[in-house]
Design an enzyme around this catalytic site. Structure first.
Site, short mmCIF file in Angstrom:
data_model
loop_
_atom_site.label_atom_id
_atom_site.label_comp_id
_atom_site.label_asym_id
_atom_site.label_seq_id
_atom_site.Cartn_x
_atom_site.Cartn_y
_atom_site.Cartn_z
CG ASP A 1 -2.16 1.17 1.25
OD1 ASP A 1 -3.12 0.80 0.82
OD2 ASP A 1 -1.79 2.08 1.64
CG HIS B 1 -7.73 12.81 -8.51
ND1 HIS B 1 -7.81 11.86 -7.63
CD2 HIS B 1 -8.60 13.55 -8.14
CE1 HIS B 1 -8.98 11.81 -6.92
NE2 HIS B 1 -9.23 13.00 -7.08
CD GLU C 1 -4.57 3.95 -1.36
OE1 GLU C 1 -4.67 4.37 -0.29
OE2 GLU C 1 -5.32 4.20 -2.16
#
Length: 356
Positions: free
Chosen positions: A214, A227, A257
């Site tokens: 992650d 973004h 993610e």
């Protein structure tokens, strides 16, 4: 996308920009159209951006769906599969029709041979003229039958080629449907399928492992820089992962993610080595704006490791790797943790506090 357009995506609210673009170009407000326009404006998929910009000023739904089928096949899955099914059905039906015609032709030829044999065997069939006539009939019938057989074979080969093409198209569709368009890694659908296959052979599963990863503080990239920068972070992480492992190692973006690595035929020691190598490579990878020189800060990963021998099935393996990932996050991030049973209690305590 031009620099001005990219700047607009960063500075303007994304939803507002997407809706404004759709309104300006007369695009119907369907969910699949919204995703198509959003991804095109995001510029994370340069091929999609170029193709979207090359559409007519007021693109029709057919144009949009053609582009959507190429880049977002999950919206068109049923149509693609049904089309392939119909084409295969047509080809098989045509082949059966050809075989039936060939069978009928051979039966007629066989009947002719039988009748001719009876006539030749008859005592009245003694003249040379009669034999010449019979031989002529047989010769013509044989020639016709052979010619029809060649035509049938040619048609059968052609049908087989058509079906092979349909198979290739389905294979390509499956490849695209199992690929994450942003990172070009496998997507969650492909990950779930591959993970479930680990336990088909229970003995071999003892030597498999799962790493879940992650991106740390990913939300801050999106909140601070927009973004497009967040998407760039995901693209960099995916590229570094590809460069850090063998080509036969399964890599996937499992959502947001989150990433996953499935290792087969490995030991815990080797798995830890791969996780640490990934962590170090990500940590030392710069994230800068090439035009402005702005440094967005370091990217780091937290990773959870679980050996397949620690679980009885795919779901349990994923859950335990996720618990190890949570422990890595909870103890400072930018590190890996290997699953061990005592982590369950720590996870449960933290989860109970969260839910209260």
């Amino acid at each position: 996308m031009s620099a001005g357009a990219a700047s607009k995506v960063q500075n303007m609210d994304t939803a507002t920009l997407v809706l404004a673009t759709m309104r300006r170009r007369g695009i119907t407000g369907l969910p699949r159209n919204y995703e198509l326009v959003y991804e095109a404006l995001n510029a994370s998929n340069q091929s999609l951006t170029r193709e979207f910009e090359s559409l007519s000023r007021f693109p029709g739904q057919d144009e949009l769906d053609l582009l959507g089928k190429k880049h977002f096949p999950h919206h068109h899955r049923q149509t693609v599969v049904e089309g392939a099914h119909d084409k295969m059905t047509d080809e098989v039906t045509a082949m059966l029709r050809l075989l039936k015609q060939e069978q009928s032709s051979l039966e007629s030829y066989s009947k002719l041979l039988g009748e001719t044999s009876k006539r030749i065997s008859a005592k009245t069939a003694s003249s040379s003229e009669f034999l010449t006539s019979v031989l002529g009939v047989l010769s013509n019938a044989t020639g016709d039958t052979m010619e029809k057989g060649k035509v049938v074979v040619e048609h059968m080969v052609e049908r087989a080629r058509e079906m092979e093409q349909v198979k290739l198209e389905l294979d390509e569709y499956k490849r695209i449907a199992n690929t994450d368009p942003l990172t070009r890694l496998a997507n969650r659908r492909a990950f779930d399928e591959t993970l479930s296959n680990l336990y088909i052979d229970k003995r071999a599963a003892m030597y498999h492992a799962l790493i879940v990863a992650d991106v740390d503080h990913f939300k801050k990239f999106n909140d601070a820089y927009g973004h497009p920068v967040g998407d760039r972070v995901l693209g960099i992480v995916a590229a570094v992962m590809k460069s850090a492992v063998r080509k036969d190692v399964f890599l996937a973006r499992t959502g947001g993610e989150e990433f996953a690595i499935i290792l087969e035929g490995t030991s815990q020691e080797a798995t830890i080595g791969i996780a640490e190598r990934l962590r170090r490579k990500i940590e030392t990878t710069p994230l800068k704006n090439q035009k402005t020189g702005l440094d967005y800060g370091p990217i780091t990963l937290s990773l959870g490791i679980c050996m397949a021998s620690e679980a009885s099935g795919a779901e349990e393996l994923y859950n335990k790797a996720d618990i190890a990932l949570y422990a890595a996050k909870n103890t400072g991030r930018n590190r890996y943790m290997v699953y061990k049973p005592e982590l369950n209690e720590q996870f449960e305590k933290s989860w109970n506090l969260y839910t209260k």
